[in-house]
Design an enzyme around this catalytic site. Structure first.
Site, PDB file in Angstrom:
ATOM      1  N   PRO A 132     -64.343  16.236 -22.399  1.00 21.43           N
ATOM      2  CA  PRO A 132     -65.630  16.312 -22.523  1.00 21.43           C
ATOM      3  C   PRO A 132     -66.367  15.026 -22.207  1.00 21.43           C
ATOM      4  O   PRO A 132     -66.005  13.976 -22.450  1.00 21.43           O
ATOM      5  CB  PRO A 132     -66.000  16.857 -24.049  1.00 21.43           C
ATOM      6  N   GLY A 165     -67.065   9.998 -25.990  1.00 15.14           N
ATOM      7  CA  GLY A 165     -66.349   8.938 -26.192  1.00 15.14           C
ATOM      8  C   GLY A 165     -64.866   9.368 -26.162  1.00 15.14           C
ATOM      9  O   GLY A 165     -63.963   8.512 -27.052  1.00 15.14           O
ATOM     10  N   LEU A 166     -64.474  10.218 -25.342  1.00  8.90           N
ATOM     11  CA  LEU A 166     -62.900  10.479 -25.289  1.00  8.90           C
ATOM     12  C   LEU A 166     -62.293   9.962 -23.960  1.00  8.90           C
ATOM     13  O   LEU A 166     -61.181  10.431 -23.316  1.00  8.90           O
ATOM     14  CB  LEU A 166     -62.898  11.947 -25.299  1.00  8.90           C
ATOM     15  N   GLY A 167     -63.214   9.193 -23.296  1.00  6.96           N
ATOM     16  CA  GLY A 167     -62.520   8.539 -21.972  1.00  6.96           C
ATOM     17  C   GLY A 167     -62.583   9.380 -20.678  1.00  6.96           C
ATOM     18  O   GLY A 167     -61.738   9.346 -20.074  1.00  6.96           O
ATOM     19  N   SER A 168     -63.696  10.382 -20.701  1.00  2.92           N
ATOM     20  CA  SER A 168     -63.742  11.160 -19.490  1.00  2.92           C
ATOM     21  C   SER A 168     -63.507  10.483 -18.144  1.00  2.92           C
ATOM     22  O   SER A 168     -63.001  10.650 -17.249  1.00  2.92           O
ATOM     23  CB  SER A 168     -64.856  12.150 -19.666  1.00  2.92           C
ATOM     24  N   ALA A 190     -62.800   7.592 -17.280  1.00  2.00           N
ATOM     25  CA  ALA A 190     -61.560   6.602 -17.117  1.00  2.00           C
ATOM     26  C   ALA A 190     -60.345   7.841 -16.662  1.00  2.00           C
ATOM     27  O   ALA A 190     -59.651   7.565 -15.738  1.00  2.00           O
ATOM     28  CB  ALA A 190     -61.101   5.737 -18.201  1.00  2.00           C
ATOM     29  N   ALA A 191     -60.393   8.877 -17.528  1.00  2.00           N
ATOM     30  CA  ALA A 191     -59.319   9.960 -17.342  1.00  2.00           C
ATOM     31  C   ALA A 191     -59.457  10.391 -15.712  1.00  2.00           C
ATOM     32  O   ALA A 191     -58.352  10.684 -15.017  1.00  2.00           O
ATOM     33  CB  ALA A 191     -59.430  11.098 -18.355  1.00  2.00           C
ATOM     34  N   ASP A 202     -60.521   1.546 -22.246  1.00  4.09           N
ATOM     35  CA  ASP A 202     -60.276   3.081 -21.755  1.00  4.09           C
ATOM     36  C   ASP A 202     -59.327   3.190 -20.522  1.00  4.09           C
ATOM     37  O   ASP A 202     -58.200   3.895 -20.609  1.00  4.09           O
ATOM     38  CB  ASP A 202     -61.701   3.662 -21.513  1.00  4.09           C
TER      39      ASP A 202
HETATM   40  O1  PMV Z   1     -67.418   5.687 -26.094  1.00  3.32           O
HETATM   41  P1  PMV Z   1     -66.258   5.385 -25.363  1.00  3.32           P
HETATM   42  O2  PMV Z   1     -64.979   5.995 -25.899  1.00  3.32           O
HETATM   43  O3  PMV Z   1     -66.310   5.152 -24.117  1.00  3.32           O
HETATM   44  O4  PMV Z   1     -65.868   3.911 -26.115  1.00  3.32           O
HETATM   45  C1  PMV Z   1     -66.745   2.890 -25.835  1.00  3.32           C
HETATM   46  C2  PMV Z   1     -66.022   1.812 -26.807  1.00  3.32           C
HETATM   47  C3  PMV Z   1     -66.946   0.580 -26.887  1.00  3.32           C
HETATM   48  O5  PMV Z   1     -66.069  -0.423 -27.409  1.00  3.32           O
HETATM   49  C4  PMV Z   1     -68.067   1.087 -27.698  1.00  3.32           C
HETATM   50  C5  PMV Z   1     -67.339  -0.037 -25.512  1.00  3.32           C
HETATM   51  C6  PMV Z   1     -66.197  -0.672 -24.670  1.00  3.32           C
HETATM   52  O6  PMV Z   1     -66.330  -0.734 -23.562  1.00  3.32           O
HETATM   53  O7  PMV Z   1     -65.215  -1.072 -25.216  1.00  3.32           O
END
Ligand code: PMV
Length: 318
Positions: free
Chosen positions: A101, A105-108, A110-111, A152
């Site tokens: 999704p 925060g699950l890396g969409s 970068a995936a 990520d």
């Molecule tokens: O929301 P995500 O999973 O893309 O995580 C971001 C993680 C942070 O530490 C908040 C930002 C980063 O660049 O590491």
């Protein structure tokens, strides 16, 4: 046809503090996947990208502005072609789809970029190393996130749990005993860029306070890495709870996240915390296999729009 896959990811410890040079731990989440496929196109067709989930189809080089949702895809293709020394744009049809999704925060981002780099480089006869893939995807992460730590792209390109410190060589984290997580979605989209910028602003106003919180998060992450690599996973739940309280102090929780974290703990999870940038997106709970169903049901009842069970597999050091 050539294809490339990539998994999603979850940050277990250290988010936000990782932007300020502290360590973080992240694991791949194999149940979430991005897929890129490539087929040869008729001569003169150019490179056409279909991004199924975004509902867009465009030809490389056709006036996509940085504001366009498909701009990171275009940039990823360009960076990959440049890295491979391909000057003339090949005639290809590239399709992207993903079950990760977006903005949760699950890396969409970068995936999707990793799947794309893998498929494109393979199709053009190049075998890029995980580090090379990670570095290319980092360029895309800059577009998505502004000042990404690089966690990520690292965890997704290496497909292994990582102990990550910005600008240091990648450290794969050995997992002595498997453990189980539930990942629950608040249903609230939360762009990483905004949460990261807010923390930066607050840190600029109160540097000493924020540095102290980052140091406490770092100490928890160090303990968690030792627990995971030695198989003492009983400590993880408590460490997650402590990390969550510090993230609350950084101002990145939300009423929805608090509701899910509380629901998971009340239903018997060993520990729970928000994961990733916060403000919305997902939270994780550490559970024993027996608790999985009960905690998942409690999370749904508390409003989670999706709950994924994920087993962090045992690995060996590399
Ligand atoms: O929301 P995500 O999973 O893309 O995580 C971001 C993680 C942070 O530490 C908040 C930002 C980063 O660049 O590491």
């Amino acid at each position: 046809m050539t294809s490339g896959y990539a998994s999603g990811k979850a940050i277990l410890f250290g988010e936000h503090a990782v932007v300020y040079g502290r360590p973080a731990i992240a694991v791949p989440v194999g149940k979430l996947r991005a897929l890129a496929t490539i087929e040869e196109a008729p001569p003169g067709e150019g490179l056409v990208i279909h991004a199924t989930d975004l509902g867009v189809r465009f030809r490389l080089g056709t006036a996509i502005t940085p504001e366009h949702p498909a701009f990171p895809l275009e940039a990823t293709v360009r960076h990959t072609l440049r890295k491979l020394g391909v000057e003339d744009v090949p005639d290809l049809t590239l399709r992207i789809s993903s079950t990760v999704p977006i903005a949760r925060g699950l890396g969409s981002g970068a995936a999707v970029a990793t799947a794309l780099v893998r498929a494109l480089s393979r199709h053009l006869g190049h075998d890029l190393s995980p580090l090379e893939i990670s570095q290319l995807v980092y360029q895309t992460e800059i577009i998505h996130h502004g000042t990404p730590s690089g966690i990520d792209n690292t965890v997704i390109a290496f497909e292994r749990p990582v102990y990550f410190v910005r600008d240091r060589p990648i450290q794969v984290l050995a997992v002595k005993r498997p453990f189980w997580l539930l990942i629950a979605d608040t249903g609230v989209a939360s762009p990483t860029k905004i949460a990261v910028a807010d923390v930066r602003r607050a840190w600029q106003q109160q540097p000493a306070e924020f540095e102290a919180v980052f140091d406490q998060i770092a100490a928890i992450t160090v303990q968690a890495a030792a627990a995971i690599s030695s198989g003492q996973t009983s400590a993880l739940g408590r460490l997650m709870n402590e990390n969550h309280e510090l993230l609350v102090q950084l101002g990145v929780s939300s009423p929805e996240l608090e509701r899910l974290v509380r629901a998971a703990r009340d239903a018997g999870a060993l520990g729970a915390k928000l994961c990733g940038a916060g403000r919305g997106g997902n939270m994780i709970a550490h559970v024993s296999p027996k608790q999985t169903q009960g905690v998942a049901a409690a999370l749904r009842e508390a409003g989670a729009t999706d709950v994924i069970a994920s087993r962090v597999q045992a690995t060996t050091p590399q």
